[in-house]
Enzyme design. Sequence first.
Site, short mmCIF file in Angstrom:
data_model
loop_
_atom_site.label_atom_id
_atom_site.label_comp_id
_atom_site.label_asym_id
_atom_site.label_seq_id
_atom_site.Cartn_x
_atom_site.Cartn_y
_atom_site.Cartn_z
N ASP A 35 -7.60 3.98 9.64
CA ASP A 35 -7.13 3.27 8.45
C ASP A 35 -8.25 3.48 7.43
O ASP A 35 -9.34 2.93 7.57
CB ASP A 35 -6.90 1.78 8.76
N ASP A 61 -12.06 -0.26 12.69
CA ASP A 61 -12.34 -0.43 11.27
C ASP A 61 -13.80 -0.81 11.04
O ASP A 61 -14.50 -1.22 11.95
CB ASP A 61 -11.47 -1.56 10.69
N CYS A 101 -10.07 -12.12 17.96
CA CYS A 101 -10.65 -10.89 18.50
C CYS A 101 -12.02 -10.69 17.85
O CYS A 101 -12.16 -10.83 16.64
CB CYS A 101 -9.77 -9.70 18.16
N LYS A 107 -3.27 4.62 6.58
CA LYS A 107 -3.50 5.18 7.91
C LYS A 107 -3.41 6.71 7.86
O LYS A 107 -2.44 7.26 7.36
CB LYS A 107 -2.47 4.63 8.88
N ARG A 164 -9.72 -8.62 9.77
CA ARG A 164 -9.36 -9.58 8.72
C ARG A 164 -10.10 -10.90 8.89
O ARG A 164 -9.58 -11.96 8.58
CB ARG A 164 -7.84 -9.79 8.69
N ARG A 195 7.15 0.09 2.08
CA ARG A 195 6.93 -1.00 3.03
C ARG A 195 5.75 -1.88 2.62
O ARG A 195 4.81 -1.41 1.99
CB ARG A 195 6.74 -0.46 4.44
N CYS A 253 -4.74 -17.49 14.61
CA CYS A 253 -4.42 -16.64 15.75
C CYS A 253 -4.57 -17.45 17.03
O CYS A 253 -5.21 -18.49 17.03
CB CYS A 253 -5.37 -15.44 15.81
N ARG A 301 0.81 -1.21 0.00
CA ARG A 301 0.00 0.00 0.00
C ARG A 301 0.85 1.26 0.00
O ARG A 301 0.45 2.30 -0.49
CB ARG A 301 -0.90 -0.02 1.23
N TYR A 302 2.02 1.18 0.61
CA TYR A 302 2.94 2.33 0.66
C TYR A 302 4.18 1.99 -0.14
O TYR A 302 4.55 0.81 -0.23
CB TYR A 302 3.35 2.60 2.11
N CYS A 343 -12.06 -8.20 14.93
CA CYS A 343 -11.04 -8.42 13.90
C CYS A 343 -11.44 -7.82 12.56
O CYS A 343 -12.58 -7.93 12.14
CB CYS A 343 -10.81 -9.92 13.72
#
Length: 360
Positions: A313, A276, A115, A320, A120, A102, A111, A98-99, A118
């Site tokens: 985000d 999100d 969570c 972000k 994702r 990085r 995981c 995306r950048y 989450c």
Amino acid sequence: MKVLENIKWNDWHWQSSNSYIDGNSYVHGIDNYFKMKISPYYYNLIDSNDVNCPIKKQAIPSDHELKCMGNEYKKYGIDIHDSLAEENLSPVANLVHRYPDRVLMIVTNNCFTFCRFCTRKRIMSEQDTNFNVNNALDYISANKNIRDVLISGGDPLTLEDEQLEEIICKLRKIQHVKIIRIGTRAPVVMPMRITNKLVNILKKYHPIWINTHFNHPKEITEESAKVCRKIIDAGIPLGNQSVLLRGVNDNIDILKELFLKLAENRVRPYYLYQCDLGSGIDHFRTKVKSGIDLIRGLRQHISGLAIPTYVIDAPNGGGKIAVNPDYIIDKTREKIVLQNSKGNLYVYPEIIENEKEKSG
Ligand SMILES: *Cc1c(COP(=O)(O)O)cnc(C)c1O
């Protein structure tokens, strides 16, 4: 017997295979969005006398999850299953670029604890699918602009030491990759994963950075604080990314305690995320104004060392974006007027660059 039990409890493989899993999904028929998985360690932190227990809210499914299916975001062109448009920004499998400098590498969809908030969920699964990251590694090799690789998932530390080392070792061989970062919630939900062996492997490949994910001061237990110190003592800078969650931590005293305790343990609060957009997570969202007010309040009370950057985000892949309280009240050619968090006003004269500006 007690000793044996302790040995098991402190063994991350035992913790993993004894997790509380409801893989058949909380609600039948709605793919895998409502799966539950909780490590025994994290489950043990739940206070059953507290209906508002912040650990429980983060880990145990609730009816609220059925309310938001994302239809209301379609008019903004937002796909609720991938609101950050990660798939569009994925030139090869398991990599998000995306950048310019990085990338994010997704090395597992597992995981230690799922969570409830989450972002994702579309990829989460308790099955250890074997991720092929060879194409991702080739892509990174071929792109000289990439100097920073974030290993994420899922939680990369669900991989075995050898699997993780293989990936890191291959990344380290790429000359233009300077920084390797790992995003993991292990210190919070599975501190026993941070073994001496793991830390000794990681420190062979410096510079390694880790970002973890504490959301509430109750998560900073003796065990978790101890493994944070272990990570930092190995020369690995440890940051923290929290998510602002309604009913969990959207409160000035809780955030103050969380960030101060992290700083006391040498963990640097890095980001505070606005929650999100995602399927079944709307009940965790706060107004953006609450986040801004919380940051303003923190600025007055605690050291800058303990204040993270509050970010959204941006949906559809904007990345972000920092959202800050507006401290600049007025701005002219010769001065700006600032307001501090107490509400007092201060003038800061601007530099006058040349004669033309002076004469106005
Ligand atoms: C968050 C993120 C990064 C890292 O961003 P930083 O602001 O440098 O921490 C990189 N790639 C993707 C896709 C991300 O979501």
